[in-house]
Design a protein around this motif. Sequence first.
Motif, PDB file in Angstrom:
ATOM      1  N   VAL A   1       0.859  -1.192   0.000  1.00 41.95           N
ATOM      2  CA  VAL A   1       0.000   0.000   0.000  1.00 41.95           C
ATOM      3  C   VAL A   1       0.891   1.236   0.000  1.00 41.95           C
ATOM      4  N   ASN A   2       0.990   1.890  -1.141  1.00 38.85           N
ATOM      5  CA  ASN A   2       2.000   2.936  -1.259  1.00 38.85           C
ATOM      6  C   ASN A   2       1.540   4.148  -2.062  1.00 38.85           C
ATOM      7  N   SER A   3       0.222   4.279  -2.292  1.00 35.58           N
ATOM      8  CA  SER A   3      -0.276   5.491  -2.944  1.00 35.58           C
ATOM      9  C   SER A   3      -1.482   5.960  -2.151  1.00 35.58           C
ATOM     10  N   ILE A   4      -1.871   7.211  -2.363  1.00 38.15           N
ATOM     11  CA  ILE A   4      -3.047   7.730  -1.657  1.00 38.15           C
ATOM     12  C   ILE A   4      -4.257   6.865  -2.012  1.00 38.15           C
ATOM     13  N   MET A   5      -4.404   6.530  -3.306  1.00 39.72           N
ATOM     14  CA  MET A   5      -5.543   5.712  -3.721  1.00 39.72           C
ATOM     15  C   MET A   5      -5.557   4.375  -2.983  1.00 39.72           C
ATOM     16  N   ASP A   6      -4.398   3.793  -2.804  1.00 36.83           N
ATOM     17  CA  ASP A   6      -4.354   2.490  -2.140  1.00 36.83           C
ATOM     18  C   ASP A   6      -4.703   2.578  -0.653  1.00 36.83           C
ATOM     19  N   TRP A   7      -4.361   3.670  -0.014  1.00 34.77           N
ATOM     20  CA  TRP A   7      -4.748   3.819   1.398  1.00 34.77           C
ATOM     21  C   TRP A   7      -6.255   3.983   1.536  1.00 34.77           C
ATOM     22  N   TYR A   8      -6.862   4.705   0.581  1.00 36.99           N
ATOM     23  CA  TYR A   8      -8.334   4.800   0.579  1.00 36.99           C
ATOM     24  C   TYR A   8      -8.950   3.404   0.420  1.00 36.99           C
ATOM     25  N   LEU A   9      -8.451   2.630  -0.541  1.00 38.60           N
ATOM     26  CA  LEU A   9      -9.028   1.305  -0.816  1.00 38.60           C
ATOM     27  C   LEU A   9      -8.913   0.397   0.406  1.00 38.60           C
ATOM     28  N   LEU A  10      -7.737   0.446   1.054  1.00 33.59           N
ATOM     29  CA  LEU A  10      -7.533  -0.367   2.257  1.00 33.59           C
ATOM     30  C   LEU A  10      -8.534   0.038   3.341  1.00 33.59           C
ATOM     31  N   GLY A  11      -8.668   1.339   3.576  1.00 31.14           N
ATOM     32  CA  GLY A  11      -9.589   1.824   4.616  1.00 31.14           C
ATOM     33  C   GLY A  11     -11.023   1.444   4.324  1.00 31.14           C
ATOM     34  N   TYR A  12     -11.392   1.522   3.051  1.00 38.47           N
ATOM     35  CA  TYR A  12     -12.772   1.217   2.677  1.00 38.47           C
ATOM     36  C   TYR A  12     -13.093  -0.260   2.931  1.00 38.47           C
ATOM     37  N   TYR A  13     -12.164  -1.121   2.525  1.00 47.14           N
ATOM     38  CA  TYR A  13     -12.375  -2.564   2.715  1.00 47.14           C
ATOM     39  C   TYR A  13     -12.449  -2.894   4.210  1.00 47.14           C
ATOM     40  N   VAL A  14     -11.521  -2.373   4.965  1.00 47.57           N
ATOM     41  CA  VAL A  14     -11.467  -2.709   6.396  1.00 47.57           C
ATOM     42  C   VAL A  14     -12.650  -2.087   7.151  1.00 47.57           C
ATOM     43  N   GLY A  15     -13.086  -0.905   6.741  1.00 41.25           N
ATOM     44  CA  GLY A  15     -14.280  -0.297   7.351  1.00 41.25           C
ATOM     45  C   GLY A  15     -15.496  -1.184   7.185  1.00 41.25           C
ATOM     46  N   GLU A  16     -15.632  -1.725   5.987  1.00 43.41           N
ATOM     47  CA  GLU A  16     -16.770  -2.605   5.718  1.00 43.41           C
ATOM     48  C   GLU A  16     -16.685  -3.882   6.569  1.00 43.41           C
ATOM     49  N   MET A  17     -15.491  -4.422   6.727  1.00 46.87           N
ATOM     50  CA  MET A  17     -15.299  -5.660   7.474  1.00 46.87           C
ATOM     51  C   MET A  17     -15.417  -5.434   8.987  1.00 46.87           C
ATOM     52  N   CYS A  18     -14.908  -4.308   9.471  1.00 44.87           N
ATOM     53  CA  CYS A  18     -14.771  -4.110  10.925  1.00 44.87           C
ATOM     54  C   CYS A  18     -15.875  -3.257  11.531  1.00 44.87           C
ATOM     55  N   GLN A  19     -16.565  -2.468  10.729  1.00 43.33           N
ATOM     56  CA  GLN A  19     -17.624  -1.574  11.205  1.00 43.33           C
ATOM     57  C   GLN A  19     -17.145  -0.673  12.349  1.00 43.33           C
ATOM     58  N   LEU A  20     -17.519  -0.958  13.609  1.00 39.63           N
ATOM     59  CA  LEU A  20     -17.156  -0.055  14.711  1.00 39.63           C
ATOM     60  C   LEU A  20     -15.924  -0.537  15.487  1.00 39.63           C
ATOM     61  N   ALA A  21     -15.273  -1.563  14.995  1.00 38.91           N
ATOM     62  CA  ALA A  21     -14.186  -2.174  15.752  1.00 38.91           C
ATOM     63  C   ALA A  21     -12.896  -1.349  15.654  1.00 38.91           C
ATOM     64  N   VAL A  22     -11.849  -1.855  16.316  1.00 39.73           N
ATOM     65  CA  VAL A  22     -10.544  -1.181  16.324  1.00 39.73           C
ATOM     66  C   VAL A  22      -9.536  -2.080  15.593  1.00 39.73           C
ATOM     67  N   PRO A  23      -9.366  -1.877  14.280  1.00 36.37           N
ATOM     68  CA  PRO A  23      -8.447  -2.740  13.534  1.00 36.37           C
ATOM     69  C   PRO A  23      -6.990  -2.420  13.830  1.00 36.37           C
ATOM     70  N   VAL A  24      -6.183  -3.456  13.740  1.00 38.89           N
ATOM     71  CA  VAL A  24      -4.724  -3.309  13.903  1.00 38.89           C
ATOM     72  C   VAL A  24      -4.092  -3.714  12.579  1.00 38.89           C
ATOM     73  N   TYR A  25      -3.492  -2.736  11.901  1.00 33.96           N
ATOM     74  CA  TYR A  25      -2.897  -3.008  10.594  1.00 33.96           C
ATOM     75  C   TYR A  25      -1.484  -3.540  10.760  1.00 33.96           C
ATOM     76  N   ASN A  26      -1.257  -4.718  10.182  1.00 35.26           N
ATOM     77  CA  ASN A  26       0.064  -5.318  10.172  1.00 35.26           C
ATOM     78  C   ASN A  26       0.550  -5.301   8.724  1.00 35.26           C
ATOM     79  N   LEU A  27       1.400  -4.336   8.386  1.00 29.48           N
ATOM     80  CA  LEU A  27       1.829  -4.165   6.994  1.00 29.48           C
ATOM     81  C   LEU A  27       3.037  -5.050   6.699  1.00 29.48           C
TER      82      LEU A  27
END
Lengths: 425, 138
Positions: A204-230
């Motif tokens: 994940v190395n572009s602005i677009m890719d950070w948006y895509l990552l956030g969108y996917y994880v938001g859908e999966m986690c909803q109100l949770a507290v995700p921990v990103y392991n890059l």
Amino acid sequence: MVKLAKDEQEMLDGKHGRAQQRAMEILVLYADALGAERFVDTNNVHLFVGFHPYPEVIKILDGDELASKFLLDTDEKIVVDYVKTFNTTHIWAMDLERWKIMGAPESLHMLMESIRKYSIRTGISLSATCTPYQVGNVPTKGEHCAWTESSAVPFCNAVLGARTNTEGAHSAFPSALTGKVPLWGFHLDENRRGTHLVDVHFDVNSIMDWYLLGYYVGEMCQLAVPVYNLKFNRIPNISMLKGLNSAGASSGGIMMYHIIGVTPEAPTMEAAFSGNKPQEAITYGESERRQTYDHLNSAKDNNVDLVNIGCPHYSLEQLRDVAQLLDGKKIHENVDLWIWTAYQLKSIADRNGFTDIIKKAGGQLMTDSCPLNANLFPKGTNIVATDSAKHAHYAPAIGGVDVFYGTMEECIDAAITGKWRGELK
Amino acid sequence: MSRILLNGRKVVGGISEGEALVTKQTISTWGGVHAVKGIITERNHELWGQSFKDKIFVFPAAKGSSGWSTVAQVIRMAGQSPKAMIIRDISSLTGIGAVVMRVPTVTELDKDPTEIIETGDWVKVDADRGIVEITKKK
């Protein structure tokens, strides 16, 4: 029932005037709705005063009556003397200077003028941005805040290590009047710990890719507290985190997260979870990225009507980059190009000549707002191109438009050619 | 007809009963609901196009914009409110949203209400006591 300290009880009893009393009444109802045990002091509120999604339901213009009815939720007219806390304001319904370009009606302008005068009188900041952290509201680690704006909240919590829940207009205003916020949710250590592990296999190395990552994880986690392991050791900058935060708070409701080795409460995986056992492990790789990209691209007809970028408000880095892309170019006659940023950042863009470059190319650099607030899209807009997953998420439901989502470069290409030629690389 | 009781706690007080409208998906009011028409407008939402007016609205949680309470207030002013809300997981968005919506609301029930209650069930909400009584439609 929430327990009140002496000063809070005094406010509730009306010893400090009706405005603080009404504010405390709302805060007590709110604290009880949450199940909070007590309040904590705050001197940092990001208010939500200058925008309403249904301006047509607002039939009054008097500033005190507006604040009473729409913020203090009462038909009684309550006069606020001066707001107690330091504050900034979230976006307003239109660009306060370039509102005619947005096609805003005179009635909306009059409403904004009324709120502007009220704000000056009562000590409410005219910052008018979804990114308070870009314009001087940068809370320190551990500072208790009361912030509105879903994309700003994770910046406050996760990036800066300050503490806030996502407040609404009706909770933030009482907090600013009283300097109190319920001690609940992300104000408390135990709720800030990670709950879900996200293994990120894609680089994940572009602005677009950070948006895509956030969108996917938001859908999966909803109100949770995700921990990103890059897996790829990348350090995101402010423009990238702005994308991650806004996307995760659109597809879901992510208010707090950790990036191992990057964000202040997550030097290690152990620290990020602080004893919590991960409820679920989520994997993000090439196929999840593709799936998210396809979901966000709802348009079929590649003739673009509007290129709308700067959601959340563009950073100085993005303003510089977009000006370089537009230098010496002309945008297509069928396309409107709207670029959004904070008023304060535009003044730097003015000084550096970025604003002139954008104007000469036929685009508009606008401030204070975005088209989603009062549903102000240029007339006849059917197809919108954007580099924001948040805008791509909301524009179809609010504006009834179809959306192309891609990079800044693809958006500017669409503005120049009139055609969408973006693709996932 | 079978009856089920759930116990939780009050968010906003009051008593109400009516037909349930249930979703397992989270709700964004701003940008996901038309407040004046009282319908869900979020594309791809399982309740797209449906009205929550006068229903017992059962959903897992809020998502999205901090404009949640602003839209909730317009829903109330436009007369489009549900009769009551049953929210599985309370958050700041739904907490202040329920306060300005001013309808009986409960949360933290002993079982997941989005699993137990189905659209069309008859549901009585006694928010003051935190009790939900469900009469299954079949």
